[in-house]
Write a protein that holds these residues in place. Structure first.
Motif, short mmCIF file in Angstrom:
data_model
loop_
_atom_site.label_atom_id
_atom_site.label_comp_id
_atom_site.label_asym_id
_atom_site.label_seq_id
_atom_site.Cartn_x
_atom_site.Cartn_y
_atom_site.Cartn_z
N ILE A 15 0.84 -1.19 0.00
CA ILE A 15 0.00 0.00 0.00
C ILE A 15 0.88 1.25 0.00
CG2 ILE A 15 -1.77 1.30 1.23
CD1 ILE A 15 -2.78 -1.27 -0.01
N GLY A 16 1.97 1.21 0.75
CA GLY A 16 2.88 2.35 0.79
C GLY A 16 3.45 2.68 -0.57
N ARG A 17 3.86 1.67 -1.29
CA ARG A 17 4.44 1.90 -2.62
C ARG A 17 3.40 2.42 -3.61
NH1 ARG A 17 9.59 -0.41 -3.24
NH2 ARG A 17 10.28 -1.53 -1.38
N GLN A 18 2.17 1.94 -3.50
CA GLN A 18 1.12 2.45 -4.37
C GLN A 18 0.76 3.90 -4.01
OE1 GLN A 18 -0.09 1.22 -7.06
NE2 GLN A 18 0.86 -0.82 -6.96
N THR A 19 0.83 4.21 -2.71
CA THR A 19 0.58 5.60 -2.28
C THR A 19 1.65 6.52 -2.86
OG1 THR A 19 -0.47 4.86 -0.22
CG2 THR A 19 0.43 7.11 -0.27
N VAL A 20 2.90 6.11 -2.77
CA VAL A 20 4.00 6.91 -3.32
C VAL A 20 3.84 7.09 -4.82
CG1 VAL A 20 6.49 7.00 -3.71
CG2 VAL A 20 5.60 6.30 -1.48
N ARG A 21 3.48 6.01 -5.50
CA ARG A 21 3.29 6.09 -6.96
C ARG A 21 2.23 7.12 -7.30
NH1 ARG A 21 -0.45 4.96 -10.26
NH2 ARG A 21 -1.71 4.10 -8.57
N ALA A 22 1.10 7.06 -6.60
CA ALA A 22 0.00 7.99 -6.89
C ALA A 22 0.36 9.42 -6.52
CB ALA A 22 -1.25 7.54 -6.13
N LEU A 23 1.06 9.58 -5.41
CA LEU A 23 1.44 10.92 -4.96
C LEU A 23 2.45 11.55 -5.91
CD1 LEU A 23 0.97 12.91 -2.62
CD2 LEU A 23 2.89 11.83 -1.43
N ARG A 24 3.44 10.76 -6.30
CA ARG A 24 4.50 11.28 -7.16
C ARG A 24 4.03 11.52 -8.60
NH1 ARG A 24 9.52 9.95 -4.74
NH2 ARG A 24 9.58 11.26 -2.89
N ALA A 25 2.90 10.93 -8.97
CA ALA A 25 2.38 11.17 -10.31
C ALA A 25 2.02 12.64 -10.51
CB ALA A 25 1.15 10.30 -10.56
N THR A 26 1.62 13.29 -9.43
CA THR A 26 1.26 14.70 -9.50
C THR A 26 2.30 15.60 -8.85
OG1 THR A 26 -1.08 14.05 -9.36
CG2 THR A 26 -0.57 16.37 -8.98
N TYR A 27 2.94 15.09 -7.79
CA TYR A 27 3.91 15.89 -7.05
C TYR A 27 5.23 15.11 -6.97
CZ TYR A 27 -0.44 18.15 -5.83
OH TYR A 27 -1.67 18.77 -5.91
N PRO A 28 5.99 15.11 -8.05
CA PRO A 28 7.19 14.26 -8.13
C PRO A 28 8.29 14.64 -7.15
CG PRO A 28 7.09 15.75 -10.00
CD PRO A 28 5.77 15.86 -9.31
N ASP A 29 8.27 15.87 -6.64
CA ASP A 29 9.36 16.32 -5.78
C ASP A 29 9.00 16.37 -4.31
OD1 ASP A 29 10.98 16.72 -8.04
OD2 ASP A 29 10.09 18.70 -8.38
N VAL A 30 7.80 15.94 -3.94
CA VAL A 30 7.42 16.01 -2.53
C VAL A 30 8.33 15.08 -1.71
CG1 VAL A 30 5.66 14.19 -2.74
CG2 VAL A 30 5.49 15.87 -0.90
N PRO A 31 8.96 15.59 -0.65
CA PRO A 31 9.87 14.76 0.14
C PRO A 31 9.11 13.79 1.04
CG PRO A 31 9.73 16.95 1.08
CD PRO A 31 8.92 16.98 -0.18
N LEU A 32 9.70 12.62 1.25
CA LEU A 32 9.04 11.57 2.03
C LEU A 32 10.01 10.99 3.06
CD1 LEU A 32 7.35 9.63 -0.91
CD2 LEU A 32 6.26 11.31 0.58
N LEU A 33 9.45 10.60 4.19
CA LEU A 33 10.16 9.80 5.18
C LEU A 33 9.48 8.44 5.21
CD1 LEU A 33 10.61 12.23 8.23
CD2 LEU A 33 12.35 11.55 6.56
N ILE A 34 10.23 7.39 4.94
CA ILE A 34 9.70 6.03 4.98
C ILE A 34 10.08 5.44 6.33
CG2 ILE A 34 9.63 3.78 3.86
CD1 ILE A 34 8.61 6.13 2.15
N GLY A 35 9.10 5.32 7.21
CA GLY A 35 9.37 4.86 8.56
C GLY A 35 9.05 3.40 8.76
N GLY A 36 9.90 2.72 9.53
CA GLY A 36 9.66 1.32 9.84
C GLY A 36 10.46 0.90 11.06
N ARG A 37 10.16 -0.28 11.55
CA ARG A 37 10.90 -0.78 12.72
C ARG A 37 12.30 -1.21 12.34
NH1 ARG A 37 5.89 -4.48 14.55
NH2 ARG A 37 6.06 -4.87 12.32
#
Length: 332
Positions: A15-37
């Motif tokens: 789901i995270g990767r699909q969210t990034v794909r959809a977000l970057r389709a419109t906002y390719p430069d938006v910065p992201l923090l990928i958080g995990g344990r």
């Protein structure tokens, strides 16, 4: 305009990767923090995504182990039993979106909001596929002067399995949610036993054996339309596209009944279809919510409050984006 990074907890999953794909389709430069344990796993995902940083999350720490790192929003893509991410978002005054709670377990989140209602926007993103049911249904309901009955049938293709986080969420919900919240004749009831069993027709007319599902869509749609009967059923099987020899898709069947503007009986039946399955449609909904929560589109960000996804998402914009991704709302 520059923005602080959006924190995606569980962003390395499907789901995270699909969210990034959809977000970057419109906002390719938006910065992201990928958080995990696991820091290494988060860093690997961030490197593959680009314009992202992997960070280790410590749920026991008030700052999640992020120190003074600024963020513009927090998205939780798994069941956060401790509400650590919500507390963090409120303390920073940034929007919070989570997608994995059941309708029966949202009291802790509501209590957090009630004790800090002016902190930031909180979206209860537990609608089926994060707005994919409610946004089209409420758009279609505009043709009615009164909506009396709403019946939703969600078909998940048996090959559309998602990732381990999705499987864990469904196991959690199935274990704790043996009954189905339903509105019947104006009352909220819990279907159980044989009443849980249902059948609905897929896009191609095939009958799908289904089970009642306690989706928060039920209370959202009932409250928004005044419908006295609202039912949500979930079926797993072969999607219509795969039955025709193609790849699997996801289908949501929406039936509305009531009165048209002239007072005559009106009944409609539509299917919301996405050719990529459940995960891309979910990711699209999350991305469109982030667009508004953060104000990526240049409009003022959503004000502090407690929201359903359909209260944040613009229906016309949502349906346009759905069409751009190859999805459809089909009149049956």
């Amino acid at each position: 305009m520059s923005f602080d990074p959006i924190l995606l907890l569980g962003g390395s999953g499907a789901i995270g990767r699909q969210t990034v794909r959809a977000l970057r389709a419109t906002y390719p430069d938006v910065p992201l923090l990928i958080g995990g344990r696991e820091l290494a796993k988060a860093q690997k995902a961030a490197a593959e995504i680009g314009c992202a940083q992997g960070v280790a999350i410590d749920a026991a720490a008030e700052d999640l182990g992020l120190g003074e790192q600024k963020v513009s929003a927090v998205v939780v893509l798994y069941k956060d039993h401790s509400l650590a991410a919500l507390r963090f978002a409120q303390s920073r005054g940034v929007p919070h979106l989570s997608i994995s709670s059941g309708v029966f377990e949202i009291a802790p989140e509501i209590a957090r909001f009630m004790n800090a209602p002016d902190a930031a926007a909180i979206v209860l993103g537990y609608e089926w596929l994060v707005g994919a049911t409610t946004v089209p249904a409420l758009h279609l309901a505009r043709s009615f002067s009164q909506v009396h009955d709403i019946r939703i049938g969600a078909l998940v293709d048996e090959q559309d399995v998602g990732g381990p986080a999705v499987a864990a969420d469904f196991e959690h919900l199935s274990h704790l949610m043996p009954r189905a919240l339903t509105r019947r004749d104006g009352d909220y009831i819990w279907r159980e036993g044989d009443e849980m069993k249902a059948v609905f027709s897929a896009l191609d007319g095939s009958e799908i054996a289904a089970t009642g599902f306690s989706s928060i869509d039920v209370v959202g749609l009932a409250s928004a339309t005044g419908a006295r009967n609202v039912q949500f059923d979930l079926g797993m099987g072969i999607s219509s596209s795969r039955r025709k020899g193609g790849a699997f898709s996801t289908e949501i069947l929406i039936e509305l009944a009531g009165l048209d503007p002239s007072g005559q009986t009106l009944h409609s039946r539509h299917a919301v279809v996405h050719p990529g399955g459940a995960a891309p449609l979910t990711g699209m909904g999350i991305a469109l919510l982030l667009e508004r929560l953060v104000g990526l589109d240049g409009k003022p960000p959503v004000a502090p409050g407690l929201y359903f996804p359909y209260q944040v998402l613009d229906a016309s914009h949502y349906l346009t984006r759905l069409a751009e991704e190859g999805g459809q709302v089909i009149n049956l």
